[in-house]
Design an enzyme around this catalytic site. Sequence first.
Site, mmCIF file in Angstrom:
data_model
loop_
_atom_site.group_PDB
_atom_site.id
_atom_site.type_symbol
_atom_site.label_atom_id
_atom_site.label_comp_id
_atom_site.label_asym_id
_atom_site.label_seq_id
_atom_site.Cartn_x
_atom_site.Cartn_y
_atom_site.Cartn_z
ATOM 1 N N HIS A 84 0.813 -1.211 0.000
ATOM 2 C CA HIS A 84 0.000 0.000 0.000
ATOM 3 C C HIS A 84 0.849 1.264 0.000
ATOM 4 C CE1 HIS A 84 0.201 -0.262 4.556
ATOM 5 N NE2 HIS A 84 0.226 1.046 4.429
ATOM 6 N N ASP A 220 1.240 -7.773 2.214
ATOM 7 C CA ASP A 220 1.356 -6.326 2.001
ATOM 8 C C ASP A 220 2.815 -5.908 1.839
ATOM 9 O OD1 ASP A 220 0.927 -3.631 1.830
ATOM 10 O OD2 ASP A 220 -0.337 -3.497 3.611
ATOM 11 N N SER A 652 3.900 2.204 8.475
ATOM 12 C CA SER A 652 3.667 1.276 7.380
ATOM 13 C C SER A 652 4.973 1.042 6.629
ATOM 14 C CB SER A 652 2.625 1.846 6.419
ATOM 15 O OG SER A 652 1.354 1.863 7.008
#
Length: 717
Positions: A84, A220, A652
């Site tokens: 992402h 991810d 992240s």
Amino acid sequence: MKKTFLSSLLLLALFVSKAGEGMWLPILLKQLNEKEMQSMGLKITADDIYNINKSSLKDAIMLFGGGCTGELVSDQGLVLTNHHCGYDQIQKHSSLEHDYLTNGFWAQSLAEELPNPGLSVEFLIRMEDVTQKVLEGVTASMSQAEREKIVSKNCKAIEKQAIEGSHYKAYIKPFYSGNQYYLFVNEVFTDVRLVGAPPSNIGKFGGDTDNWVWPRHTGDFSVFRIYANKDNKPADYSKENVPYQPKKYLKISLKGIQEGDFSFIFGYPGTTREYLPSQAVNMYANERNPIAIDLRGKRLDIIKAAMDADKLTRIQYSSKAASISNGWKKWIGESMGIERFHAIEKKQTFEKQFSQWAQTASGGKYQNLLETYGNAYNEYSKVYSDFTYLAEGPLSVELIRYTYSFDRLVKNCNDPKVSDSTIRVQINRLKAAAETFFQNYDRTIDQKIFTSLFSTCITEKTIGNYPELVSKMVKKHHWDFANWAATLYGKTMFTDKQKVTNLLANFKRSDAKKIEKDEAYTLAVQLYQKAIDEFSPKLDAFSDQLDSLQRIYMAAQMEFQPDKRFYPDANLTLRVAYGFIQGNQPADGVDYKYYTTLEGIMAKENPDIYDYVVEPKLKQLFQTKDYGRYAAKDGKIHVAFLASNHTTGGNSGSPVLDGNGNLIGINFDRTWESTMSDLMYDPEICRNIALDIRYCLFVIDKFAGAKRLVDEMTIVE
């Protein structure tokens, strides 16, 4: 007296930071955290993590794209981050012919790695406490505005001196609400190329349905590479550039993890507000969040329906939907966690004890602080709520945002002092922006969003918060927002790429009149002017007042609890958070295991739901148990795991490291209950979610056949 003293001790025990809580500055680890970390399982030293005189782990960690974290995993500049985090780049390279979002992308050689204009990464060279220099000339009697003026002037001088004669970048950021300041000197690389990305059915498996929740089965990750010039220095993209040779890169452990193992995260957490008063937490959780959740939910419903119905629309709007949804679902969890775990009540209990202390402590200088602070927030919340309706409502409509981008051109054309060459530069920028905008724009979707948001935000009660043109058009169309939208979108040139292209192709100063006559432009300008002229001054005034009060309240809390280790709130600077590999029990009868497996992906499979489509090759690898060296001791492929590391947005892509500093996972999320940690952290509840590095390498090697990338890495087995 005994009862009061005992309750104070209990309260202090509650608020003293516990193991696993905190986002710590790496420069202070030796002083504040090293012994505790080593007692928990750290095998290396604080100097191995942060050192400016020799290579250390900090040299392998980067701020990726301005809002995520990435880590170096080879001596050839290979970078791992989240799928992402690389999503915008993957989406920009995607088309119906080359649908990298759906099918994934894997460069088979350096020559096939894709450049990404505008993408950069930053490495920390050093940090320094410059509080004394920044506050030189500041006095206690100054207003917040006067204080900020001196602080800003001092910061600019310090930053300039810090990088003089170098190619580095410097900035200073406040800590502890402006009670301390640190200088950061960074090295920025701008040639960053896409190397690999799994298909979205792996990289986004579970999609928005599973976002922010556990159990997770999302692969991810994405892979990039940093390029430098022949001298190994930062350089803009060039075919002559070569893979960057870093000072340090991470080794990767395939040994596996067990519950209770020590772990730590090294990355760039974005924003937390741990030390706010209860009124502020209430405002965010119970006033701002419900408004934003409702309005974003309406946008998502329209976009997702269109994405489900058309493949091209799914490509065009996938990144937009992910961006909208991320905040939407996060705020739902944040408000839910604050209510479920009584965060506001806990703050209020603390504030009662603080107020008792403040009556007599420090000559009573803090005795009215919380009352003043609470009153300020009560006034602020009304203005902030109205602004949220404007920002998350009309100003989030794509037509409004895009059309307003022409305002500077119009103003420049009407200003005889502005040269034709300046206008020409701006026209060229607008030409490039038009290509990008219309590539991923659908008028029908945007028109539906306009209708939904305007009809929700503009009522008889609230119409006074909007410009005169809004009132005029609402009455003209008899409160029929669908009719207004149809008329507006049918007449404006700004929903038609060809009309915009024609306007800009042979643009003259006098053509600014054509823009000014466009109703969408007039509406956009008036809406933005409402925000700029009315809301901004009010919000700025409140911001100055609240910043000043928070700086004082922060200092007061530290004075009230002199034995507590206070960690600074996150502000997108490099931090270390540490804890254990650990499941949790977030609700009665719920007991979360600390890991998930490939079996869970197969159990979730549903070919009729896009979020749960399983790639055929992944299914084949599962059926044949062709796991190579990436299986855990139980013979299964572990996909994700939970840990008690304190994280937030910006973390992240952060590496999750074991006690030896080896990479064991890539952080990508928190559990839904944990999103409250941006306002109040609870180590018993809050968990970060990480991708098991073994699943990442399994996908790269066995699924994608990109073993050349694994061969670049240093593997510890």
